[in-house]
Design a protein around this motif. Structure first.
Motif, short mmCIF file in Angstrom:
data_model
loop_
_atom_site.label_atom_id
_atom_site.label_comp_id
_atom_site.label_asym_id
_atom_site.label_seq_id
_atom_site.Cartn_x
_atom_site.Cartn_y
_atom_site.Cartn_z
N THR A 186 7.20 8.23 20.41
CA THR A 186 7.63 9.49 20.82
C THR A 186 6.69 10.48 21.63
OG1 THR A 186 8.97 9.45 19.04
CG2 THR A 186 8.87 11.55 20.23
N LEU A 187 5.57 10.54 21.10
CA LEU A 187 4.61 11.26 21.71
C LEU A 187 4.23 10.63 23.17
CD1 LEU A 187 1.93 12.27 19.05
CD2 LEU A 187 3.50 13.88 20.18
N ILE A 188 4.07 9.36 23.39
CA ILE A 188 3.76 8.80 24.70
C ILE A 188 4.79 9.15 25.48
CG2 ILE A 188 3.85 6.60 25.94
CD1 ILE A 188 2.22 5.65 23.32
N LYS A 189 6.35 9.14 25.10
CA LYS A 189 7.44 9.41 25.86
C LYS A 189 7.56 10.64 26.59
CE LYS A 189 10.49 5.90 23.97
NZ LYS A 189 11.72 5.59 22.97
N GLU A 190 7.08 11.67 25.37
CA GLU A 190 7.18 13.27 25.70
C GLU A 190 6.07 13.32 26.67
OE1 GLU A 190 7.15 15.28 22.37
OE2 GLU A 190 9.03 14.79 21.65
N LYS A 191 4.90 12.66 26.80
CA LYS A 191 3.85 12.88 27.64
C LYS A 191 4.07 12.74 28.84
CE LYS A 191 -0.77 11.02 28.63
NZ LYS A 191 -1.85 10.09 28.04
N TYR A 192 4.83 11.50 29.24
CA TYR A 192 5.24 11.00 30.44
C TYR A 192 6.45 11.89 31.09
CZ TYR A 192 2.10 7.13 30.16
OH TYR A 192 1.21 6.13 30.31
N ALA A 193 7.47 12.49 30.33
CA ALA A 193 8.19 13.29 30.58
C ALA A 193 7.63 14.55 31.15
CB ALA A 193 9.23 13.47 29.36
N ALA A 245 7.71 16.49 34.69
CA ALA A 245 8.20 17.74 34.94
C ALA A 245 7.07 18.49 35.43
CB ALA A 245 8.58 18.40 33.80
N LEU A 246 6.10 18.48 35.17
CA LEU A 246 5.00 19.22 35.80
C LEU A 246 4.81 19.00 37.54
CD1 LEU A 246 2.51 21.25 35.55
CD2 LEU A 246 1.29 19.08 34.91
N ASN A 247 4.93 17.63 37.45
CA ASN A 247 4.80 17.29 38.91
C ASN A 247 5.84 18.01 39.74
OD1 ASN A 247 3.71 15.81 41.33
ND2 ASN A 247 5.37 14.19 40.92
N GLU A 248 7.09 17.75 39.14
CA GLU A 248 8.18 18.48 39.98
C GLU A 248 8.12 19.86 40.21
OE1 GLU A 248 12.16 17.68 38.14
OE2 GLU A 248 11.54 15.23 38.09
N LEU A 249 7.59 20.54 39.09
CA LEU A 249 7.16 21.99 39.20
C LEU A 249 6.26 22.35 40.30
CD1 LEU A 249 7.43 23.02 35.28
CD2 LEU A 249 8.78 23.83 37.42
N GLU A 250 5.34 21.48 40.30
CA GLU A 250 4.00 21.65 41.19
C GLU A 250 4.66 21.44 42.80
OE1 GLU A 250 1.03 19.10 39.95
OE2 GLU A 250 0.26 20.45 38.71
N GLN A 251 5.45 20.53 42.85
CA GLN A 251 6.20 20.17 44.07
C GLN A 251 7.08 21.44 44.50
OE1 GLN A 251 5.37 17.71 46.29
NE2 GLN A 251 4.00 16.98 44.66
N TYR A 252 7.81 21.97 43.71
CA TYR A 252 8.65 22.97 43.90
C TYR A 252 7.83 24.34 44.26
CZ TYR A 252 12.43 26.61 43.31
OH TYR A 252 13.04 27.57 43.57
#
Length: 112
Positions: A57-64, A68-75
């Protein structure tokens, strides 16, 4: 003499009774220990399964979160303008000076 023999027999019977009680208690304790060992093994198995699930679960959340961080940075960069070829300014430049420099460069190259 008979009294002495009867007394010894009575003592022997009392001793045997105590030994039987102790053996019974020992058997009960052994049974209880075996049950506790089984319960501990079961709990260890459950704990290890939970650890594996939590790790996944932690690995999945880490990648999610990375996505999300990458999308925010792009925005946040959507309205940024990057100028290449300008001289680096020292860190003491003020925003007014920077805006003037940008305005001068835009006017020089675009005529706007």
């Amino acid at each position: 003499m008979i009294e002495k023999i009867v007394g010894q027999m009575k003592n022997s019977i009392d001793s045997l009774h105590r030994v039987e009680l102790l053996e019974s208690k020992l058997f009960d304790r052994k049974s209880e220990n075996e049950n506790l060992k089984k319960e501990i093994d079961k709990l260890h198995t459950e704990l290890n399964a939970e650890k594996v699930m939590n790790r996944e679960t932690l690995i999945k959340e880490k990648y999610a979160n990375k996505e999300a961080l990458n999308e925010l940075e792009q925005y946040t960069r959507i309205n940024n303008v990057v100028f290449h070829g300008l001289q680096d300014m020292d860190k003491t430049e003020t925003p007014k000076n920077t805006m003037k420099l940008v305005a001068d460069v835009v006017k020089k190259h675009t005529g706007i």
